[in-house]
Design a protein around this motif. Sequence first.
Motif, mmCIF file in Angstrom:
data_model
loop_
_atom_site.group_PDB
_atom_site.id
_atom_site.type_symbol
_atom_site.label_atom_id
_atom_site.label_comp_id
_atom_site.label_asym_id
_atom_site.label_seq_id
_atom_site.Cartn_x
_atom_site.Cartn_y
_atom_site.Cartn_z
ATOM 1 N N GLY A 284 0.795 -1.221 0.000
ATOM 2 C CA GLY A 284 0.000 0.000 0.000
ATOM 3 C C GLY A 284 0.824 1.265 0.000
ATOM 4 N N GLU A 285 0.147 2.332 0.338
ATOM 5 C CA GLU A 285 0.719 3.672 0.279
ATOM 6 C C GLU A 285 1.324 4.072 1.630
ATOM 7 N N VAL A 286 2.492 4.702 1.563
ATOM 8 C CA VAL A 286 3.094 5.310 2.751
ATOM 9 C C VAL A 286 2.879 6.808 2.618
ATOM 10 N N THR A 287 2.243 7.407 3.621
ATOM 11 C CA THR A 287 2.030 8.854 3.617
ATOM 12 C C THR A 287 2.646 9.454 4.873
ATOM 13 N N LEU A 288 2.769 10.764 4.872
ATOM 14 C CA LEU A 288 3.261 11.426 6.075
ATOM 15 C C LEU A 288 2.287 11.227 7.233
ATOM 16 N N ASP A 289 1.009 10.992 6.922
ATOM 17 C CA ASP A 289 -0.004 10.820 7.963
ATOM 18 C C ASP A 289 -0.119 9.394 8.493
ATOM 19 N N ASN A 290 0.180 8.366 7.659
ATOM 20 C CA ASN A 290 -0.062 6.986 8.103
ATOM 21 C C ASN A 290 1.197 6.221 8.504
ATOM 22 N N ARG A 291 2.366 6.829 8.446
ATOM 23 C CA ARG A 291 3.624 6.125 8.729
ATOM 24 C C ARG A 291 3.673 5.528 10.121
ATOM 25 N N ASP A 292 3.075 6.188 11.076
ATOM 26 C CA ASP A 292 3.123 5.708 12.459
ATOM 27 C C ASP A 292 2.193 4.529 12.720
ATOM 28 N N THR A 293 1.248 4.268 11.826
ATOM 29 C CA THR A 293 0.281 3.198 12.038
ATOM 30 C C THR A 293 0.523 1.991 11.133
ATOM 31 N N ARG A 294 1.446 2.072 10.201
ATOM 32 C CA ARG A 294 1.750 0.958 9.292
ATOM 33 C C ARG A 294 2.694 -0.040 9.959
ATOM 34 N N VAL A 295 2.580 -1.298 9.610
ATOM 35 C CA VAL A 295 3.459 -2.333 10.155
ATOM 36 C C VAL A 295 4.910 -2.038 9.796
#
Length: 170
Positions: free
Chosen positions: A130-141
């Motif tokens: 999936g996509e890595v964003t500045l907003d979701n980096r802390d919640t991705r595995v």
Amino acid sequence: MKNKNVLLLGVLIALVAAAAVLGAVLPRGAGLPGEDAPTLDVTLMTEPAASPTAQEATQEPDASPDASEPAAYLVVTVHNVVYDPIPLTMDGYYTINQPDTGAQNLVHVTPTSVTMHASTCENQDCVGQGEVTLDNRDTRVLGNMIICLPNQVTLALYTPDELDSILTLE
């Protein structure tokens, strides 16, 4: 089956941790002794190629890059060689070619995100991350990373401050 998935996830997390430790310990461009980090030979395209094995397009983007500081940078590692950071200033696609192995990865970028759009690897796990964003980096595995193990390609998304911190450690 559940234990196998947990074991696979544990191995993947261990690999990511080892890559992070090595990235912090090894000098940039490790594998090229005595040289600065090489520049990645990629072309920014406004549209993806027909397939990841298609000839790389040389079309220039329609919009000119914003002259201000980018919100994010892409750091690409191929076969343990860390390439110069790429400022993300517009939407587009980068093709990472490895002529020696025939491997190719197609990366979609925006000013605040990175996605592995396509790859010549068999399992396509990197595309599925999936996509890595500045907003979701802390919640991705995998945090700020997308990893293609078969092609030995790692994409990492950093803010300018994070990139400065990494560069000052070296």
